[in-house]
Design an enzyme around this catalytic site. Structure first.
Site, PDB file in Angstrom:
ATOM      1  N   LEU A 229       0.862  -1.194   0.000  1.00 35.66           N
ATOM      2  CA  LEU A 229       0.000   0.000   0.000  1.00 35.66           C
ATOM      3  C   LEU A 229       0.885   1.226   0.000  1.00 35.66           C
ATOM      4  CD1 LEU A 229      -2.488  -0.317   3.013  1.00 35.66           C
ATOM      5  CD2 LEU A 229      -3.137   0.004   0.631  1.00 35.66           C
ATOM      6  N   HIS A 230       0.668   2.162  -0.892  1.00 32.92           N
ATOM      7  CA  HIS A 230       1.425   3.417  -0.765  1.00 32.92           C
ATOM      8  C   HIS A 230       0.709   4.616  -1.369  1.00 32.92           C
ATOM      9  CE1 HIS A 230       2.539   2.444  -4.890  1.00 32.92           C
ATOM     10  NE2 HIS A 230       2.845   3.718  -5.038  1.00 32.92           N
ATOM     11  N   ARG A 231      -0.414   4.398  -2.066  1.00 31.64           N
ATOM     12  CA  ARG A 231      -1.065   5.530  -2.740  1.00 31.64           C
ATOM     13  C   ARG A 231      -1.597   6.524  -1.714  1.00 31.64           C
ATOM     14  NH1 ARG A 231      -0.358   3.600  -7.387  1.00 31.64           N
ATOM     15  NH2 ARG A 231       0.150   5.731  -7.879  1.00 31.64           N
TER      16      ARG A 231
END
Ligand code: UD1
Length: 365
Positions: free
Chosen positions: A204-206
Site C-alpha cells: 500500500l502506498h497511494r
C-alpha cells in the site's frame, strides 16, 4: 547518440534496467543515467542498482521528498542544469512519477526530443498524481512507447499521430523474465517463515489510501479480519502513517500480519509468485502478479492496467471492506486458480520490448 535516461523512484529503476542493458550493446549510444533522488533510502533505490547490476548514475540530483510542486520544481531546476551541461540528443523518461514529468518538461522546453516509456496508460482518474504526470508527459513527448495495444488506442483517442506511437511491449515484463531465475534462488519464504501458497502479500502506498487515516484504518481492519497470513512490506510513506495513527500497534497485536521493510526486486518477485493472492494499490505489482499467475485484489477504484482485469485475474475493490473480503473469498474458493490464470493471453509483449525501444530511438536520429 547521447541518450539521457531520467529515473528517480523505485518502479522506474525496474523499468529501466533492461533498457540500460540493451543500450550497452550499442557502441553508438552514450548513456547518461540521471537519478533525481526522489527515492533515496537504500531499500527504495540502491538495492535495485545492486540486484540488477546497473551502472552508477552519471549524476544524482538528491532532490528528496517534499510536496509535489516543491519536489517537481526542484527536480526541474537541477535537470535543466544537467541537460544544459551534458547536451543529450534525446531524453528518455519511464513511467509516471514526478521524476518522469520533470524530465519531460525540462527536455521539451530545451527542444530536446522526449521518448516516454509506458506511454498511453490511463486510469481516467485525475486525482491520482500519476495520471496527471503521464498525460502531461505523453503530450510533451515526440516518441511514445506504449506497452500494450490498449495504451496505443488511448493515445489515438487523444489525437496522437500514429507514427509517433510504437507498441514495443512492456520493459517491465522484460525485466521480470530477465530476473525470475535469480529471484527463484532467493529464500524469502524461509526467511519470513512462510509456506508456498499459504499466505497473501500486501502493499500500500497511494496517497488516497494511506494519507487518510480513516481509509487506511478501513483497509487494514478488513485485511486483518481475513485471518490470512499476510506479508506486508511497508513503503516508508505507509509506515509513517501507520505509526502516526496508532495502527502499527494494532497490526503488531495480530501475528498473522507480518510487517516487513520494503523488499528488493528479487524478494518481491519470489514473494508474489508463491502467494495465494496479492492485495495492492501499486500499478507495477498488478502487472507482476498477472505475469506470475497470482490473483490480484487491487485496492483502488480504477486501474490503468485494464488488460489484467479479465477472468477475475485482477479484482478492483477500492477500500471497501465488504468487497475486499468477497474478493478474497472468491479467490480462496476457486480451485486451480493459478492454472486457470496461466491460460490468459499476455498482452504486454514477448519480453523483447527494450530491444525494440533502443532500435526505434536509433532510427529516430
Ligand atoms: C512515488 C511515485 C509513485 C510510485 C512510487 C513507488 C509520484 C507522484 N509518485 O510515490 O507513482 O508508484 O513512488 O514507490 O512520483 N520516502 C522515504 N524514503 C525514500 C522515498 C520516500 O522515506 O527513499 C518517504 C518520504 O517521507 C516521502 C514519502 O515516502 O515523503 C513519499 O515519497 P515520494 O517519492 O514523494 O512518493 P511515493 O509515495 O514513493
Amino acid at each position: 547518440m547521447r541518450l539521457m535516461l531520467v529515473v528517480g523512484a523505485r518502479p522506474q529503476i525496474i523499468k529501466s534496467a533492461p533498457i540500460i542493458r540493451e543500450a550497452k550493446n550499442h557502441d553508438e549510444i552514450e548513456l547518461q543515467l540521471v537519478h533525481t533522488g526522489q527515492h533515496y533510502d537504500f531499500e527504495m533505490s540502491k538495492i535495485f542498482f545492486d540486484e540488477m547490476t546497473l551502472p552508477e548514475p552519471l549524476v544524482n540530483l538528491s532532490v528528496g521528498s517534499g510536496t509535489h510542486a516543491w519536489q517537481t520544481g526542484n527536480m526541474m531546476i537541477k535537470l535543466e542544469k544537467t541537460m544544459t551541461e551534458h547536451r543529450p540528443d534525446l531524453v528518455m523518461v519511464p513511467g509516471d512519477t514526478n521524476s518522469t514529468l520533470a524530465g519531460a518538461l525540462v527536455a521539451a522546453k530545451l527542444h530536446v526530443p522526449v521518448a516516454h516509456v509506458e506511454a498511453g496508460a490511463r486510469s481516467y482518474d485525475m486525482r491520482m498524481p500519476e495520471e496527471v504526470n503521464r498525460r502531461l508527459t505523453d503530450h510533451s513527448s515526440s516518441l511514445l512507447f506504449a506497452p500494450t495495444k490498449n495504451c496505443a488506442r488511448n493515445l489515438a483517442s487523444e489525437g496522437f499521430a500514429s507514427k509517433a506511437v510504437k507498441v514495443p511491449g512492456d520493459p517491465m515484463y522484460d525485466s521480470l523474465l530477465q530476473h525470475i531465475a535469480a529471484a527463484s534462488r532467493i529464500d524469502i519464504l524461509k526467511k519470513l517463515g512462510l509456506k508456498s501458497e499459504k499466505y497473501a502479500a500486501l502493499t500500500l502506498h497511494r496517497p488516497e489510501n494511506v494519507d487518510d487515516s480513516r481509509t487506511l484504518g478501513r483497509i487494514m481492519k478488513a485485511i486483518i479480519s481475513l485471518k490470512l497470513t499476510t506479508v506486508f512490506p511497508a513503503h516508508p510513506r505507509t509506515r509513517q502513517h501507520l505509526e502516526a495513527t496508532g495502527l502499527l500497534a494494532r497490526i503488531r497485536e495480530n501475528a498473522h500480519i507480518k510487517l516487513a521493510d520494503p523488499l528488493g526486486y528479487h524478494e518481491m518477485l519470489q514473494l508474489t509468485k508463491h502467494s495465494n493472492m496479492v492485495f495492492t494499490d501499486s500499478g507495477g505489482l498488478q502487472k507482476e502478479a498477472f505475469w506470475l499467475h497470482t490473483p490480484c485484489v487491487t485496492l483502488r477504484e480504477r486501474t490503468e492496467w485494464i488488460e489484467t482485469t479479465g477472468s477475475h485475474a485482477n479484482i478492483l475493490v477500492g477500500s471497501n471492506p465488504g468487497k475486499i473480503s468477497r474478493a478474497a473469498a472468491r479467490i480462496m474458493e476457486t480451485p486451480e486458480i493459478k492454472t486457470k490464470l496461466k491460460k490468459i493471453k499476455n498482452p504486454f509483449g514477448d519480453g523483447h520490448a527494450s530491444q525494440r525501444i533502443i532500435s526505434e530511438i536509433l532510427k529516430s536520429r
